[in-house]
Design an enzyme around this catalytic site. Sequence first.
Site, PDB file in Angstrom:
ATOM      1  N   ASP A  78       0.864  -1.197   0.000  1.00 51.62           N
ATOM      2  CA  ASP A  78       0.000   0.000   0.000  1.00 51.62           C
ATOM      3  C   ASP A  78       0.900   1.247   0.000  1.00 51.62           C
ATOM      4  O   ASP A  78       0.547   2.283   0.566  1.00 51.62           O
ATOM      5  CB  ASP A  78      -0.945  -0.011   1.205  1.00 51.62           C
TER       6      ASP A  78
ATOM      7  N   ALA B  73      -1.936   7.549   5.719  1.00 53.79           N
ATOM      8  CA  ALA B  73      -2.130   7.756   4.276  1.00 53.79           C
ATOM      9  C   ALA B  73      -1.194   6.863   3.495  1.00 53.79           C
ATOM     10  O   ALA B  73      -0.186   7.298   2.968  1.00 53.79           O
ATOM     11  CB  ALA B  73      -1.886   9.219   3.935  1.00 53.79           C
ATOM     12  N   GLY B  74      -1.523   5.573   3.433  1.00 57.39           N
ATOM     13  CA  GLY B  74      -0.626   4.641   2.760  1.00 57.39           C
ATOM     14  C   GLY B  74       0.610   4.421   3.612  1.00 57.39           C
ATOM     15  O   GLY B  74       0.696   4.885   4.747  1.00 57.39           O
TER      16      GLY B  74
HETATM   17 ZN   LIG Z   1      -6.603   1.828   1.282  1.00 60.63          ZN
END
Ligand SMILES: [Zn+2]
Length: 384
Positions: A271, A306-307
């Site tokens: 991610d 956020a990631g």
């Molecule tokens: Zn996600």
Amino acid sequence: MAGRADSTVLAGARVVLPTGTVENGRVIVEGTRIAGSAPEDARIVDLSDHWLVPGFVDMHNHGGGGASFTSGTVDEVLTGIRTHREHGTTTLVASTVTGELDFLAQRAGILSELVEQGDLAGIHFEGPFISPCRKGAHSEDLLRHPDPAEVRKLMDAARGTAKMFTLATELPGGIESVRLLAEHGVIAAIGHTDATYEQTVEAIDAGATVATHLFNAMPPLAHRAPGPIAALLEDERVTVELINDGTHLHPAALELAYHHAGADRVALITDAMDAAGFGDGRYQLGPLAVEVKDGVARLVEGNSIAGSTLTLDTAFHRAMTIDRIRVEDVVQSISANPARLLGVYDRVGSLEPGKDADLVVLDADFALKGVMRKGEWITEPWTD
Ligand SMILES: [Zn+2]
């Protein structure tokens, strides 16, 4: 010399094969592929005291090396791909974040060319069809209910290279969208969802097969409201993505998922966002500003994670520090399982003759030492 002079025997390593680990094993590389036998004049590379494992397959990745797959130029996207290759990811799916539908369709056109030329393994649309209750680092004003016609529009824009959509399947149009994706052989992934246990079961029955970053951006497991986590963990048709960066998940949550689902149903993902393999600072995730500090990416407004800045070599290394997770389990979940889901296990995902020579050399402590992709060293194991 000609013809077979490019044969290399990687010898002396502990080689992790689908059948188990072979001590003092050999992998023969001929041209771009793994071969079953070596010519007499093959070059020998001594990898004693090292592990040899298949190249990593990342099915959920938004960028790296300072570049975003959602907004970067083609050159920037290639920089991101290259950064992750240096960290062992030889097969990579580019994930987009929520944006305007037309913008995402245009991005799909650009990214699909990189899939067609073999630099990417596909496109994953994460958003806009997700829940405002569990939006994470996605712009709320751009979120939409899943609409099969709009899903179709993005699939068409991707010209057959869309591999996965993350959906909040409990929203209106969610189940119909899952059915459409399943019919077209595209993975319907349940994520950024506020679904109940029962709604999640319904989506799995309709054809959803992946849990997008299990535990993150979904209701927690509660004893009277087990929610999506219980439904996704218990169903044998589902593979669960896990972000093993030490921030998104406690090691005990990772261990729980491995042991409940089994290593054959886990996919380790990054991610990752732009800062992966790059450094701290200010970044954009789609339209949202992100501050990366000490390797942790958070939205400037709202402070939501956020990631990640994870690369898969670090995910591998961290997994080996967790009790009861074996090296064979990690290899399965970082290479074979995602390769199978993406439909490319005939070419990558294990060290078997006939497959692409995509491999990673790790030292005895599981630190990355070398990466080969299609027979070419991205990072050479002896330049230390
Ligand atoms: Zn996600």
